[in-house]
Design a protein around this motif. Structure first.
Motif, mmCIF file in Angstrom:
data_model
loop_
_atom_site.group_PDB
_atom_site.id
_atom_site.type_symbol
_atom_site.label_atom_id
_atom_site.label_comp_id
_atom_site.label_asym_id
_atom_site.label_seq_id
_atom_site.Cartn_x
_atom_site.Cartn_y
_atom_site.Cartn_z
ATOM 1 N N TRP A 43 0.809 -1.224 0.000
ATOM 2 C CA TRP A 43 0.000 0.000 0.000
ATOM 3 C C TRP A 43 0.838 1.268 0.000
ATOM 4 O O TRP A 43 0.480 2.240 -0.656
ATOM 5 C CB TRP A 43 -1.038 -0.002 1.129
ATOM 6 C CG TRP A 43 -0.542 0.244 2.514
ATOM 7 C CD1 TRP A 43 -0.063 -0.678 3.383
ATOM 8 C CD2 TRP A 43 -0.522 1.488 3.206
ATOM 9 N NE1 TRP A 43 0.281 -0.083 4.571
ATOM 10 C CE2 TRP A 43 -0.007 1.250 4.494
ATOM 11 C CE3 TRP A 43 -0.886 2.787 2.866
ATOM 12 C CZ2 TRP A 43 0.158 2.258 5.436
ATOM 13 C CZ3 TRP A 43 -0.724 3.791 3.810
ATOM 14 C CH2 TRP A 43 -0.210 3.517 5.083
ATOM 15 N N PHE A 50 -4.774 4.961 1.391
ATOM 16 C CA PHE A 50 -5.307 4.622 2.712
ATOM 17 C C PHE A 50 -5.061 5.755 3.692
ATOM 18 O O PHE A 50 -4.116 6.533 3.545
ATOM 19 C CB PHE A 50 -4.632 3.364 3.261
ATOM 20 C CG PHE A 50 -5.170 2.084 2.707
ATOM 21 C CD1 PHE A 50 -6.435 1.636 3.042
ATOM 22 C CD2 PHE A 50 -4.406 1.314 1.863
ATOM 23 C CE1 PHE A 50 -6.927 0.441 2.542
ATOM 24 C CE2 PHE A 50 -4.880 0.115 1.353
ATOM 25 C CZ PHE A 50 -6.141 -0.320 1.697
ATOM 26 N N LYS A 52 -4.943 6.185 8.058
ATOM 27 C CA LYS A 52 -4.957 5.461 9.325
ATOM 28 C C LYS A 52 -6.133 5.976 10.148
ATOM 29 O O LYS A 52 -6.293 7.171 10.340
ATOM 30 C CB LYS A 52 -3.667 5.700 10.104
ATOM 31 C CG LYS A 52 -2.481 4.996 9.521
ATOM 32 C CD LYS A 52 -2.420 3.587 10.017
ATOM 33 C CE LYS A 52 -1.016 3.274 10.460
ATOM 34 N NZ LYS A 52 -0.895 2.173 11.314
ATOM 35 N N LEU A 57 -6.371 0.637 8.638
ATOM 36 C CA LEU A 57 -6.275 1.360 7.376
ATOM 37 C C LEU A 57 -7.665 1.433 6.762
ATOM 38 O O LEU A 57 -8.389 0.436 6.728
ATOM 39 C CB LEU A 57 -5.340 0.636 6.408
ATOM 40 C CG LEU A 57 -3.874 0.563 6.799
ATOM 41 C CD1 LEU A 57 -3.113 -0.310 5.812
ATOM 42 C CD2 LEU A 57 -3.279 1.951 6.852
ATOM 43 N N CYS A 59 -9.958 3.420 3.373
ATOM 44 C CA CYS A 59 -9.834 4.111 2.094
ATOM 45 C C CYS A 59 -11.211 4.586 1.642
ATOM 46 O O CYS A 59 -12.183 3.837 1.721
ATOM 47 C CB CYS A 59 -9.244 3.138 1.073
ATOM 48 S SG CYS A 59 -8.968 3.849 -0.544
#
Length: 72
Positions: A43, A50, A52, A57, A59
């Motif tokens: 990633w 992504f 955090k 993670l 998206c």
């Protein structure tokens, strides 16, 4: 209601604003037809968009679509 932060995508449905569901690593792996281990392992290098969220993670679907469009 004003949008705050960047942890979700806003959709307008029938004149109403709704927060789109954030995709998990499993969701992204399924969407890309790649193993979960590939997504985790690549990633950062592949710049998959992504964010955090705590220890996880996540998206935004719109960000993943843009990332796909920008490939090649």
């Amino acid at each position: 209601m004003s949008p705050r932060g960047s942890s979700g995508a806003f959709l307008f449905l029938g004149g109403r604003m709704a927060l789109a569901k954030l995709m998990t690593v499993d969701d992204v792996a399924d969407y890309l037809n790649k193993p979960r281990s590939w997504v985790y392992g690549n990633w950062k290098a592949e710049q998959i968009p992504f964010r955090k969220v705590g220890q996880s993670l996540r998206c935004r679907p719109v960000d993943l679509e843009k990332w796909l469009d920008d490939q090649n």
